[in-house]
Design a protein around this motif. Structure first.
Motif, PDB file in Angstrom:
ATOM      1  N   ARG A 105     -15.153   1.837   5.954  1.00 47.37           N
ATOM      2  CA  ARG A 105     -14.025   1.537   5.070  1.00 47.37           C
ATOM      3  C   ARG A 105     -14.573   1.159   3.703  1.00 47.37           C
ATOM      4  NH1 ARG A 105      -9.350   3.033   6.012  1.00 47.37           N
ATOM      5  NH2 ARG A 105      -8.500   1.327   4.849  1.00 47.37           N
ATOM      6  N   TYR A 111      -3.399   3.394  -1.834  1.00 44.96           N
ATOM      7  CA  TYR A 111      -3.623   2.644  -3.068  1.00 44.96           C
ATOM      8  C   TYR A 111      -2.504   1.644  -3.272  1.00 44.96           C
ATOM      9  CZ  TYR A 111      -0.171   5.753  -5.239  1.00 44.96           C
ATOM     10  OH  TYR A 111       0.975   6.437  -5.544  1.00 44.96           O
ATOM     11  N   SER A 121      -8.176   2.240  -1.256  1.00 44.51           N
ATOM     12  CA  SER A 121      -8.835   2.062   0.033  1.00 44.51           C
ATOM     13  C   SER A 121      -8.962   3.417   0.713  1.00 44.51           C
ATOM     14  CB  SER A 121      -8.023   1.100   0.897  1.00 44.51           C
ATOM     15  OG  SER A 121      -8.628   0.943   2.155  1.00 44.51           O
ATOM     16  N   TRP A 166       0.836  -1.188   0.000  1.00 45.18           N
ATOM     17  CA  TRP A 166       0.000   0.000   0.000  1.00 45.18           C
ATOM     18  C   TRP A 166       0.872   1.239   0.000  1.00 45.18           C
ATOM     19  CZ3 TRP A 166      -4.996  -0.364  -0.981  1.00 45.18           C
ATOM     20  CH2 TRP A 166      -5.639  -1.584  -0.729  1.00 45.18           C
ATOM     21  N   GLN A 175     -13.196  -0.116  -0.177  1.00 48.40           N
ATOM     22  CA  GLN A 175     -12.080  -0.549  -1.013  1.00 48.40           C
ATOM     23  C   GLN A 175     -12.601  -0.764  -2.420  1.00 48.40           C
ATOM     24  OE1 GLN A 175      -9.916  -3.950   0.382  1.00 48.40           O
ATOM     25  NE2 GLN A 175      -8.186  -3.507  -0.935  1.00 48.40           N
ATOM     26  N   LEU A 205      -5.931  -1.196  -6.510  1.00 49.64           N
ATOM     27  CA  LEU A 205      -6.750  -1.152  -5.298  1.00 49.64           C
ATOM     28  C   LEU A 205      -6.709   0.261  -4.734  1.00 49.64           C
ATOM     29  CD1 LEU A 205      -5.443  -4.343  -3.461  1.00 49.64           C
ATOM     30  CD2 LEU A 205      -7.477  -4.154  -4.881  1.00 49.64           C
TER      31      LEU A 205
END
Length: 163
Positions: free
Chosen positions: A95, A79, A89, A14, A97, A87
């Motif tokens: 949350r 990301y 988030s 991430w 995603q 992805l």
């Protein structure tokens, strides 16, 4: 190791957002809170009376609360680039995603409004065939946003060529 590829454990790497987005949002918050404090204090003080001008203290309290919330929100954005998808988030209480397959991307654009440009920031917006897709990464350095745009566009073209 390439950014976003799977690490030793198989989990995506991430990448958080740079601090410029937090600085921009907190600066705007302080500006508006200061303006509203002065405006509320003067308006109430002149129209209703000096004791009522103390109600303007609401805005500095809102500034403190907003300062903390902006920090939490900024830390929640991240990301990851994977082999087949991107992805994104975000969210503190709820949350969220988003997974965007490279082959489904139709348009990748980099935008930067006047305030963002003042702080040296840009946003990356991903468009897919789904109308409800909200795939956006705000507050990137312009060079990183352009690098991501070029990489995602190239991967999208390569993945969709097989369809």
């Amino acid at each position: 190791m390439d950014t976003g590829t799977k690490g030793e454990t198989g989990a995506p790497q991430w990448v958080g957002l740079p601090g410029g987005l937090l600085t921009m949002r907190r600066t705007l918050l302080a500006f508006w809170a200061g303006l509203l404090t002065v405006g509320t204090g003067l308006l109430l003080g002149l129209l209703v009376g000096p004791p009522w001008a103390a109600a303007a203290a609401f805005w500095p309290a809102a500034l403190g609360w907003g300062w903390v919330l902006l920090g939490r929100n900024w830390r929640s954005w991240r990301y990851a680039e994977r082999a087949d998808d991107l992805l994104i988030s975000r969210g503190v209480l709820w949350r969220e995603q988003t997974v965007v397959p490279y082959g489904r991307m139709q348009l990748v654009e980099v935008t930067s409004g006047p305030v963002e440009r003042r702080f040296g920031l840009a946003s990356l917006q991903l468009h897919t065939a789904a109308a409800a897709t909200d795939a956006r990464i705000p507050g990137l350095a312009p060079a990183e946003a352009e690098r991501l745009r070029d990489r995602l566009t190239a991967l999208g073209e390569a993945r969709s060529a097989g369809l």
